[in-house]
Design a protein around this motif. Sequence first.
Motif, short mmCIF file in Angstrom:
data_model
loop_
_atom_site.label_atom_id
_atom_site.label_comp_id
_atom_site.label_asym_id
_atom_site.label_seq_id
_atom_site.Cartn_x
_atom_site.Cartn_y
_atom_site.Cartn_z
N LEU A 77 0.83 -1.21 0.00
CA LEU A 77 0.00 0.00 0.00
C LEU A 77 0.86 1.25 0.00
CD1 LEU A 77 -2.99 -0.11 2.47
CD2 LEU A 77 -2.95 0.73 0.14
N ARG A 78 2.01 1.14 0.68
CA ARG A 78 2.83 2.32 0.91
C ARG A 78 3.23 2.99 -0.40
NH1 ARG A 78 8.41 1.62 4.23
NH2 ARG A 78 9.63 1.57 2.34
N PHE A 79 3.53 2.18 -1.41
CA PHE A 79 4.04 2.74 -2.67
C PHE A 79 2.98 3.58 -3.41
CE2 PHE A 79 5.16 2.20 -7.22
CZ PHE A 79 6.29 3.00 -7.20
N PRO A 80 1.79 2.99 -3.68
CA PRO A 80 0.80 3.82 -4.40
C PRO A 80 0.38 5.06 -3.61
CG PRO A 80 -0.16 1.72 -3.74
CD PRO A 80 1.30 1.61 -3.51
N LEU A 81 0.30 4.91 -2.28
CA LEU A 81 -0.12 6.08 -1.49
C LEU A 81 0.90 7.20 -1.58
CD1 LEU A 81 -1.74 4.70 1.73
CD2 LEU A 81 -2.77 6.14 0.01
N ASN A 82 2.16 6.81 -1.60
CA ASN A 82 3.19 7.84 -1.71
C ASN A 82 3.24 8.42 -3.11
OD1 ASN A 82 5.45 9.33 -0.72
ND2 ASN A 82 6.65 8.07 -2.12
N MET A 83 3.01 7.53 -4.10
CA MET A 83 3.16 7.98 -5.49
C MET A 83 2.04 8.92 -5.92
SD MET A 83 5.85 7.12 -6.86
CE MET A 83 5.47 7.58 -8.52
N PRO A 103 0.29 11.50 -4.63
CA PRO A 103 0.53 12.95 -4.58
C PRO A 103 1.63 13.38 -5.55
CG PRO A 103 0.70 11.98 -2.38
CD PRO A 103 0.46 10.86 -3.33
N GLN A 104 2.67 12.54 -5.65
CA GLN A 104 3.77 12.90 -6.55
C GLN A 104 3.31 12.97 -8.00
OE1 GLN A 104 7.52 10.96 -6.50
NE2 GLN A 104 7.57 10.78 -4.29
N VAL A 105 2.52 11.94 -8.39
CA VAL A 105 2.05 11.92 -9.77
C VAL A 105 1.17 13.13 -10.02
CG1 VAL A 105 0.59 10.71 -11.40
CG2 VAL A 105 2.16 9.44 -9.98
N ILE A 106 0.32 13.44 -9.04
CA ILE A 106 -0.60 14.56 -9.25
C ILE A 106 0.19 15.86 -9.38
CG2 ILE A 106 -2.40 15.94 -8.15
CD1 ILE A 106 -3.45 13.19 -7.05
#
Length: 1546
Positions: free
Chosen positions: A595-601, A603-606
């Motif tokens: 879960l940690r990866f998509p949650l962190n990604m 905001p970055q992607v946005i």
Amino acid sequence: MERLCGPELPFWVANQTLHTDRPDLPECFQLSVLSWLPCIYLWAVCPVYLLYLKRNNRGYIMMSIMNRFKTVFGLLLWIVCWTDLFYTFHELRQGHSQPPIYFVTPLVLGMTMLLATFLIQFERLRGVQSSGVLFIFWFLSVLCAIVPFRSKILQASSQSEVTDKLRFTTFYFYFGLVVCELILCCFNEKPPLFSNVVTDPNPCPETTAGFLSTITFWWFTRLAIKGYKMPLEVKDLWSLNQRDSSKMMVPKLLKEWEKEQSKDKSEHTLSSQAVYSKPPPSTTNHIGGGGGGESSPEEVEVLLSSQKAAPRQPSFLRALIKAFGPYFLIGSAYKLLQDVITFVNPQLLRMLISFTKQKGVPDWWGYALAFLMFFTAFLQTLILHQHFQYCFVTGMNVRTALIGAIYRKALVITNSAKRSSTVGEVVNLMSVDAQRFMDLTTFLNMLWSAPLQIMLALYFLWQNLGPSVMAGVAVMILLIPFNAVIAMKTRAYQVEQMQYKDSRIKLMNEILNGIKVLKLYAWENSFKEKVLAIRQKELNVLRKTAYLGALSTMAWTSAPFLVALTTFAVYVTVDENNILDAEKAFVSLSLFNILRFPLNMLPQVISSIVQASVSLKRIQGFLSHDELDPNSVDRKNTASEYSVTVINGKFTWGKEDPPVLHNINVMAPQGSLLAVVGHVGCGKSSLISALLGEMEKLEGEVSIRGSVAYVPQQAWIQNATLRDNILFGKPYNEQKYRCVLEACALTPDLQVLPGGDMTEIGEKGINLSGGQRQRVSLARALYSDADVYLLDDPLSAVDAHVSKHIFDNLIGPEGALKGKTRILVTHGISFLPQVDNIVVMVDGRVSEMGSHQELLRQNGAFAEFLRNYALEDIIEEDEATEELIQDEELFPDDALSNHTDMVDNEPVFNEAKRNFIRQISIISADGENPRSRSVRRHGCSQRKHAEPQEKKKPQEVEKLIQAETTETGRVKTKVYLEYAKAVGPLLSVLICCLYGCQSAAAIGANIWLSQWTNDASRNQTKENVHMRVGVYAALGIAQGVLLLINCLLCRAYSMLRAAKLTHRNMLQGVLRAPQAFFESTPTGRLLNRFSKDVDAIDSHIPENIDIWMRTFWYTLNVLLICSALTPMFLIVIAPLMVFYWWVQRFYVATSRQLKRLESVSRSPIYSHFSETITGCSVIRAYGRHSAFVLMSDMKVDENQKSYYPGIVSNRWLGVRIEFIGNCIVLFAALFAVTGKESLNPGLVGLSVSYALQVTMSLNWMVRMTSDLESNIVAVERVKEYSETKTEAPWEVEDKKPPPNWPMQGNVEFHNYSVRYREGLDLVLKNLTLSVKGGEKIGIVGRTGAGKSSMTLCLFRLLEAAAGEIAIDEVKISEIGLHDLRSKLTIIPQEPVLFSGTLRMNLDPFEKYSDEEVWKALEHSHLHKFVSNQQAKLELECSEGGENLSVGQRQLVCLARALLRKTRILILDEATAAIDLETDDLIQSTIRTQFEDCTVFTIAHRLNTIMDYTRVLVLDKGQIAEFDTPTNLISQRGIFYGMAKDAGIAQ
């Protein structure tokens, strides 16, 4: 299934399969599922694949032996399968009726084998060298056949004999053939006939790589090994794949963009037609009403008004999606597959833990689980990297296309559009914005993939822990806004930092461009302070960013822990019966980690998307600018006898600006010479621009017949060889080329340039003098052999006699251009009698036009203008010398030897010539020779080459600009130590220790968790719940706090300190460097150090170090834990680590060099681009548009050529490193199974879930090692410039001159000699002269006689080789440079202004009051101009003072001199770009304002120095004559000859 298999063959028997130590599958299952799997796969894929093959034809492949074998095996397989079928029929005849499955399976298999055989041949005809589809098919077939293979042997061994002999035999045949097919499938076919791979010298092996090689990126290995053995060079790189080249990509995007624009235009034309008419048929499909039929006028009217409401902007995004979407979608499909597979491993982990708990289950379960884990992880690796490959290649293509589109647009935008963005901004579009798109494409898939992963993870978690998961999710959701706020803030800070960085680089750019002026005025300190002030602001922003970064790192690292903590705590406390056992805890942990990866990604992607959308707007804005109308100038005109006509022309620079030229009427008959004269700023250059079509035409018409050649006022020189600059894309023709050089007086210059005409010219023509640049520009025009020549004041930059030579040989009525139409803007009066027509311009209008005689008769403005300046009647005098001079021009004599020598040395001369030389030998030889000898600056060595130009050896070309040194090989440990030293040695050690502690805390928390889960098996869960939760929380929080402290220490304090120091040292080093350093170092390279390398030290290196330390400790922990639990693990670690180290060394060596090559090949794109923008009017005038586009494309392709292997190297590494990670998982699981008796489930869970995470950190570690190695080079490069050789100290304390020195202004030279650089000849030889205070000295001489050098010596820009200069008895070599330079004033040759206010340009240290400044402006005749501006003294000067005319800039320099008002004033050719009137003003100002000062003037126009005290005539660096002007004229020496040339003496 019963129907198919019949009652006696059951489909599934549990006891026979799962619950036995020797498992086997029932026959019915084998015959149905296992046999049909591969068949179903092949038939499903087939239609899509055939369609693909139909579309992509690569040419056919010749039938090879391997291909024949494949086909034969395929047919044999079909025969084998159908043998079974016929045997079943045979049995039916015999009365043994078999169940239907025995008919169905052989039939299906046989058909499938035929299909496979057909595919083998079809692929060969379509040029497929290695087929993935068939490989997977054969692989599945072998996999499915292994089970029956084993079970048939088991059956045979349990029974005494084989019952069904035929089927037994056919099956083994079948198995053998399938294995053979699989093996054959691994090899490649030859490349297809007629493919371009064959012609390519160094093709990319990817195109011919097999399927296996492609998915594991094995084809890259050769390059990796090569790069490890020795540093890669450009020649080792593969050519770019055809489909990634600019040739394919740019048109693809532009086609879509044009479609978008034309759609938009058609809608616009609709909306602007308020006429009652049937809309044009081309657009009827856009209109609802009436379809294609007659729509009534009212209807159209209504439609139009609705269209007006919302005109659709052409969307660049849509064009991008259409061009690159489809290819990108393949990558997205891979991503989807990978997301699903990710969740298999936590399920397998759960089974593994429950397996260790159960007693008495068969061991093979555990082994099967371990291998399944390995297999899914490996599959996931392969798929993930395919996805990345597709995304990165898309990104690369987008960048190529964007750069191409921007470049093509920059060549055609209007001037007003060009003004709206500076060169720097447009280059930024290319570098920064295109880069952003490239970065975005790699993560774009996360937009849908992240939510998908989150939903899947939550689903499995809910299954595991029930509703208490929500507590953990709540924490995650709370962290999202926290991270988002941080991201927003960081973004804002980044923008702010970019602005500071931009303004810092802009300032640096100006400092480097005007470094000579800074040194002459001793202004370095003022500008250094300015730079450091901006830098300080930048660092403050960086510090804030670092604080935020530390917070977000903490949040991101502690997130999984916090979530786990809340979830477990809630789970345990909600209900007494909830027991946290190993299975639940560790499966949840691994899910939380996913879960940690998509949650962190997210905001970055946005934020990345937000950034890219800003870039998109900017690029779209730029691509939507108005373009120059190619038809504003009619080139087809054949009717009139005039070759250039302007009728009622009214022109402006921009649609919204007031017009600059009003009712212009100009006609130039074919072959005439038309001169344009007028004051500064009256629109002469604008008229030329209007003829070129560079201005917006408001009314009237312009026509030009035939091709055009254009010489701009400030010569535009490319960074290429001198010959290339002159040929400018035309084929080389020896004879024509020689004539051109001759006419432009360039022959002598070639003899003194180090490589003749093959000398490389620096950017902006830095190693040519102003006059040489102008002559090269003229030579280019002459060589182009056009019909119409537009010459914008080409004669002002050269000496009087050279300009006479050029006029006579090139422009004038007898010159090389006679018979061509020439339009000449000029300030030189002496040429006007020889031109056919004269146009006099006043304030943007043509005030008079006619021949010289007519204008004199009219007695208007022009006659007045002439009367003031003609000392005698020029006409008669000119005719007198004309005959002599012209004849003398016929000789191809060597300008460097005097006539009499020539007669002795060359007996070949014919008699007539000899007589003629005797006649004119009365005229002093050297002075009168109109060929200019140009020994000039910047290390142009003065060797005279005896052998002719052609035979000169090519290796003699000594490059002026040394190639940028790229360090090769490993980065020295020294550099790391350098950096540690800048950070602070103690701090460095402390930081390392802190990382260790933080990591230990993390391990502690997890070991505690495994102890906690073991309570479940001992049933002690109730009593110490609170203690367990408490300690777990404490350990986790300790980890977070340590991390925060660490980040703050590391990033916000120590590393910024290092950044500050390194930048300051470099700035100091560069500003203290001597002038010669700037001449051999291109500004681009220096700017690169100040932007890219400083940026690396500011932000990249700290980040790299941070991530590297974290991953390093993490990996160490995993290995420690696994080894502690199962000591056997140590045996495996050794080989794995050796493999890891090996891969990492190969990768780092290769990728580092690839990165270097990439960054070296990147700067030419941008420098070529900025060069193009500055010269686009010249490029357009000569019609070299497409050639330059090609050049740019080549440069981009060169860059992508080294970028592409860089991407692949990351994939290559990823696959190999993740393989190691997967092995660690495999062994952790295997040892857990073997040691199942001794281990408790908690520890098994711990070791395996840790191992599942290790892949990521192994990968990051290598990536960061490599990044760090490429970035740490920046420290080295910055250090290199902070240690440049400095010039003399700025101030020498014990030798300070008195504050009011120099009182008198006496200047004495004693035996003074000087050279430009070590190893070159002397430029001035043994000068001895003394000048009394207040004298006015004129300095004259040929180009390159050492006039400018003499002034540079006074300022000590050149240090003496021998002898000395004293000013008022103070030896200038002993005092500090600033003390010296601040006491002298110069008005330099090229007026340099810095962007900023006018006031700052006059007085950067703010020493003077406002009225003093105004007074200076008044004396320099700028008072009227400045007071008419709204901003008055605060008038903003643009970069390089572009918004003032050249003449006005010169006046600003005069004002500077008036403000400083020192005892000694030096004028360096200051009057070249000014019309005579302004020139007169300046001269009178100097006479009155500097009455009591010592003045040295380097003069082009002799009439300015006729009333000076003395004139110094230099020749070849020595004093030829030195006396009062009247005496010199009566002496009839060199000076007399020059004066006669200029029409001053009789």
